[in-house]
Motif scaffolding. Sequence first.
Motif, PDB file in Angstrom:
ATOM      1  N   ILE A  85      35.039  51.783  34.559  1.00 38.65           N
ATOM      2  CA  ILE A  85      36.396  52.281  35.100  1.00 38.65           C
ATOM      3  C   ILE A  85      36.764  51.458  36.649  1.00 38.65           C
ATOM      4  O   ILE A  85      37.817  50.704  36.537  1.00 38.65           O
ATOM      5  CB  ILE A  85      36.481  53.858  35.259  1.00 38.65           C
ATOM      6  CG1 ILE A  85      36.295  54.541  33.978  1.00 38.65           C
ATOM      7  CG2 ILE A  85      37.644  53.844  36.088  1.00 38.65           C
ATOM      8  CD1 ILE A  85      36.510  55.994  33.891  1.00 38.65           C
ATOM      9  N   ALA A  86      35.827  51.643  37.397  1.00 39.55           N
ATOM     10  CA  ALA A  86      36.109  50.789  38.650  1.00 39.55           C
ATOM     11  C   ALA A  86      36.316  49.327  38.583  1.00 39.55           C
ATOM     12  O   ALA A  86      37.142  48.742  39.101  1.00 39.55           O
ATOM     13  CB  ALA A  86      34.887  51.092  39.405  1.00 39.55           C
ATOM     14  N   ASP A  87      35.483  48.744  37.381  1.00 38.01           N
ATOM     15  CA  ASP A  87      35.808  47.234  37.177  1.00 38.01           C
ATOM     16  C   ASP A  87      37.062  47.042  36.525  1.00 38.01           C
ATOM     17  O   ASP A  87      37.775  46.145  37.089  1.00 38.01           O
ATOM     18  CB  ASP A  87      34.540  46.854  36.139  1.00 38.01           C
ATOM     19  CG  ASP A  87      34.582  45.467  35.927  1.00 38.01           C
ATOM     20  OD1 ASP A  87      34.481  44.678  37.022  1.00 38.01           O
ATOM     21  OD2 ASP A  87      35.066  45.159  34.941  1.00 38.01           O
ATOM     22  N   ALA A  88      37.375  47.846  35.592  1.00 34.21           N
ATOM     23  CA  ALA A  88      38.808  47.678  35.265  1.00 34.21           C
ATOM     24  C   ALA A  88      39.927  47.929  36.128  1.00 34.21           C
ATOM     25  O   ALA A  88      40.946  47.256  36.183  1.00 34.21           O
ATOM     26  CB  ALA A  88      39.063  48.631  33.974  1.00 34.21           C
ATOM     27  N   VAL A  89      39.793  48.893  37.057  1.00 28.16           N
ATOM     28  CA  VAL A  89      40.916  48.858  38.118  1.00 28.16           C
ATOM     29  C   VAL A  89      40.890  47.899  38.984  1.00 28.16           C
ATOM     30  O   VAL A  89      41.967  47.257  39.324  1.00 28.16           O
ATOM     31  CB  VAL A  89      40.411  50.152  38.833  1.00 28.16           C
ATOM     32  CG1 VAL A  89      41.306  50.280  40.190  1.00 28.16           C
ATOM     33  CG2 VAL A  89      40.590  51.578  38.155  1.00 28.16           C
ATOM     34  N   GLY A  90      39.716  47.238  39.265  1.00 30.03           N
ATOM     35  CA  GLY A  90      39.598  46.141  40.074  1.00 30.03           C
ATOM     36  C   GLY A  90      40.292  45.022  39.548  1.00 30.03           C
ATOM     37  O   GLY A  90      41.308  44.158  40.148  1.00 30.03           O
ATOM     38  N   VAL A  91      40.340  44.665  38.081  1.00 32.23           N
ATOM     39  CA  VAL A  91      40.985  43.652  37.585  1.00 32.23           C
ATOM     40  C   VAL A  91      42.389  43.892  37.529  1.00 32.23           C
ATOM     41  O   VAL A  91      43.265  43.040  37.973  1.00 32.23           O
ATOM     42  CB  VAL A  91      40.462  43.389  35.929  1.00 32.23           C
ATOM     43  CG1 VAL A  91      41.381  42.032  35.407  1.00 32.23           C
ATOM     44  CG2 VAL A  91      39.036  43.354  35.800  1.00 32.23           C
ATOM     45  N   ALA A  92      42.868  45.246  37.060  1.00 30.83           N
ATOM     46  CA  ALA A  92      44.204  45.550  36.956  1.00 30.83           C
ATOM     47  C   ALA A  92      44.951  45.211  38.340  1.00 30.83           C
ATOM     48  O   ALA A  92      45.787  44.627  38.446  1.00 30.83           O
ATOM     49  CB  ALA A  92      44.290  46.868  36.367  1.00 30.83           C
ATOM     50  N   THR A  93      44.474  45.789  39.328  1.00 29.65           N
ATOM     51  CA  THR A  93      45.049  45.782  40.668  1.00 29.65           C
ATOM     52  C   THR A  93      45.034  44.307  41.212  1.00 29.65           C
ATOM     53  O   THR A  93      46.167  43.880  41.952  1.00 29.65           O
ATOM     54  CB  THR A  93      44.351  46.831  41.846  1.00 29.65           C
ATOM     55  OG1 THR A  93      42.982  46.606  41.886  1.00 29.65           O
ATOM     56  CG2 THR A  93      44.775  48.108  41.435  1.00 29.65           C
ATOM     57  N   ALA A  94      44.031  43.575  40.950  1.00 30.15           N
ATOM     58  CA  ALA A  94      43.922  42.151  41.552  1.00 30.15           C
ATOM     59  C   ALA A  94      45.101  41.416  40.733  1.00 30.15           C
ATOM     60  O   ALA A  94      45.722  40.725  41.708  1.00 30.15           O
ATOM     61  CB  ALA A  94      42.753  41.597  41.552  1.00 30.15           C
ATOM     62  N   GLU A  95      45.133  41.524  39.588  1.00 34.73           N
ATOM     63  CA  GLU A  95      46.228  40.845  38.990  1.00 34.73           C
ATOM     64  C   GLU A  95      47.506  41.039  39.338  1.00 34.73           C
ATOM     65  O   GLU A  95      48.520  40.202  39.712  1.00 34.73           O
ATOM     66  CB  GLU A  95      46.059  40.910  37.573  1.00 34.73           C
ATOM     67  CG  GLU A  95      44.902  40.256  36.910  1.00 34.73           C
ATOM     68  CD  GLU A  95      44.896  40.070  35.366  1.00 34.73           C
ATOM     69  OE1 GLU A  95      45.858  40.649  34.649  1.00 34.73           O
ATOM     70  OE2 GLU A  95      44.028  39.687  34.725  1.00 34.73           O
TER      71      GLU A  95
END
Lengths: 239, 224
Positions: A85-95
């Motif tokens: 989940i943390a990894d997915a949040v990282g990608v989403a917010t960075a994009e």
Amino acid sequence: MRTKGGFTPGWIGYGLTVAAAGFLAAALYMVFFVAPKEATMGISQKIFYFHVGSAINMLVSFGLCATAGIVYLSIGSVNRRWADIADAVGVATAEVGVTLGAIVLITGPLWARKAWGTWWTWEPRLTLSLMVFLLFLAYLALRAFAGSDRFGRSVAAGLSILGIPALYFIHVAVDRWGGAHPQVVYKGGLTQIDMRIAFGLSVAAVFLLATALSWLRLSIERERQHLDALYLEVDRRLG
Amino acid sequence: MDEFRRYLAIVQKDLRVEFRTREILYTTTLFALLLVVIFAFAFLSDAGKSRDYGPGIIWVTVLFATTVGQNRLFDRERENDCLWSLLLSPAEPSTVFMAKATAQIAFAVMMQVPTILLILVFFDLGVTDPFSFIAVLALGNVALGLVGTLFAAMLMNARMKEVLLPLVTYPIFVPVVIAGVKVTAVAVGAPIAEDPEVWLKFLAGFDMIFAVVTVVLFGRMVRA
């Protein structure tokens, strides 16, 4: 095999999208039809509502991305689910943050051309914004090309965390380095109440838009992770 | 004390392998010398202005050549999964990291000494403040070494690491280059109003913060 555990946008995703659309329409209406024209800068000042709104929300996105990086590296080896989940949040917010950064860096020069007579100066705040943008473009490059195995994921998380002290030092350095350049003059706040409402609405609208986009991106990323897990499972069962 | 012996052992291993093969030293030094020659053709039109662009040439050369070396730093650890063997040894991950960073900085300094001397000669730069000149290079190399080693280690197995490493590290190196160019300019007598001491303190702070952060992150990143 069950496919349970996927992650669809759900009513939160649709709700956020509708709310963002509504707020955007209201903000645009306030900016162009209600808020008065600024006395010295004229119509070009109106770009500031979305420029500043995007800048604030860009920083929020990158802050969330770094937080997700910290979570990923602290519990990554303990709890797979939360790490995913943390990894997915990282990608989403960075994009989303990079998208907002692009808006900031396009609207800024458009305004500067009118107000300062130049597209770009190496003024500290501009330089810092550009460096934040470049840092997270590098983050996305890592996500895209360093692989989505645990190496690629932890190096991306590491970069988002290292970005915090790095940005502090970049800020101090460009402040001293660019000291001779003209400073952006921020007047004592927006004087007209209509301007304040328009500004508040713009910030809220961009915030909702960023949240909706992050949420949708997050659900795509979670689906992708789920699909990867299914592929691995198939491989394992077929030997 | 045991930990320090392990640290020395890893540094010694790296230096010994390097002195026997000379892969990194030979290639990066030659690359740096070629860069200097290219810069000579790119800039040297007015010898009187060398103080203006000399510091920039020094730092760009240092940055590019160091990055090339950092890309090679973990090549030896990749074969036979040596990095994992190092991490499985009784040495702490932080010890492994500090040892690799030390080796990296040592290679970078060995490459830079002849290169920078040559820049001083080619561009007719006189060092008026040797202390600042050497101090800023030392502090700058520690900064480049810490961040570069961290990402070189983590990108060791990445398919496009040669391109990704500078993409990731250069934004972080920006303050180092700014401070480095300013102090070097003052040290070669360029007429700018800068206090080298402020920038040296700034770099020392950068080094200390990043020493802590990179050591902690390395430990977390290899485990995650």
